[in-house]
Write a protein that holds these residues in place. Structure first.
Motif: not given
Length: 299
Positions: A20-28
């Motif tokens: 979920l933290a990766s969604l803040e500057s999305c690099d999923i």
């Protein structure tokens, strides 16, 4: 029992929080759009903070090891990080048909499919919703979910994101759409597809190995790969087969699929404006057979 059932609940929560933290500057996914999806911003996949689902149902049209006698519990996620011009589910992946669901609702869908007797929970096009799936899985596992999970993707997946799923997903079923980047760029807007797909498939195989089935013929763990034959060998079947046989495993379960038919924007491309021929399909199957990849062939 799913692999995640053997993971301490606190570790599963930590994996979900990290995703979920990766969604803040999305690099999923490999596009790494950098948008803040936690605030509702949307990148290439046109998806924000919460998952969107088109439908969920027992499905009997998947590969036999997934379907068994009671069906695969499929959850069709809305949106996609590819733009395949011939997409057969374009209303879902391109046009956004579906509804926003909370983590609790997504967990309830999983439980409903399990209660209906499905053999597994099969997330279709999950790449851009990995954090949301993990967030919901925390709740579903606490509610008693214990079925294997299937990651059914287009193959355009980030290795870093896949590593968050290690020990959680039991079955990976990616597409290996292309053997050349030229075709991937032209037809799916993914100029680096082959490099990304190959790295992702290697990681998937590292985690779960070749397909394993139980005494009932139903998959319990492992890798299945799909390859859709396109007209005029545009999918580059020989390179896909070579990669799987030589760089992944000669035991790879490969489904060489014959169901291509023109839809969505395919008619804008003369080379894609017809179904494949019996000869084109037979030639693709022969390439797979010659490499020993015959576990998933329907001949």
């Amino acid at each position: 029992m799913g692999s995640y059932n053997q993971m301490p609940p606190e570790e599963l929560r930590e994996r979900a929080q990290a995703a979920l933290a990766s969604l803040e500057s999305c690099d999923i996914c490999p596009r790494s759009c950098g948008v803040n999806r936690l605030e509702g911003e949307q990148g290439y996949c046109r998806s924000g903070r919460y998952a969107r689902v088109s439908s969920f149902t027992p499905h009997f049209g998947e590969e036999p090891p997934l379907v068994g006698s009671r069906g695969s519990g499929t959850i069709f996620m809305t949106g996609c990080n590819l733009r395949c011009v011939y997409c057969q589910n374009y209303d879902i992946s391109h046009l956004g048909e579906g509804r926003v669901v909370s983590p609790a609702k997504l967990a309830e869908m999983m439980i409903s499919l399990a209660d209906g007797g499905c053999h597994n929970i099969n997330f279709v096009t999950p790449t851009h919703f990995v954090p949301q799936i993990l967030e919901a899985l925390v709740e579903a596992a606490a509610m008693g979910l214990c079925l294997p999970l299937v990651y059914n993707s287009g193959g355009y997946d980030s290795v870093e994101t896949l590593r968050l799923l290690d020990g959680i997903f039991d079955i990976y079923m990616p597409d290996a759409k292309y053997g050349s980047d030229a075709a991937a760029k032209k037809y799916s807007d993914a100029p680096d597809y082959t490099r990304v797909m190959k790295a992702a498939v290697r990681e998937m195989h590292r985690q779960v190995g070749p397909l394993e089935v139980g005494d009932d013929g139903v998959a319990v763990r492992g890798l299945l790969v799909r390859h859709l034959v396109l007209p005029e060998n545009l999918a580059g079947t020989a390179e896909v087969v070579r990669f799987l046989a030589e760089e992944v495993s000669p035991e790879t379960y490969l489904n060489v699929m014959a169901q291509y038919h023109p839809c969505y924007k395919a008619y804008n491309y003369p080379e894609l404006s017809r179904p494949i021929t019996l000869r084109e399909y037979a030639e693709a199957v022969a390439v797979a057979q010659a490499a020993g990849l015959d576990r998933g062939l329907r001949i």
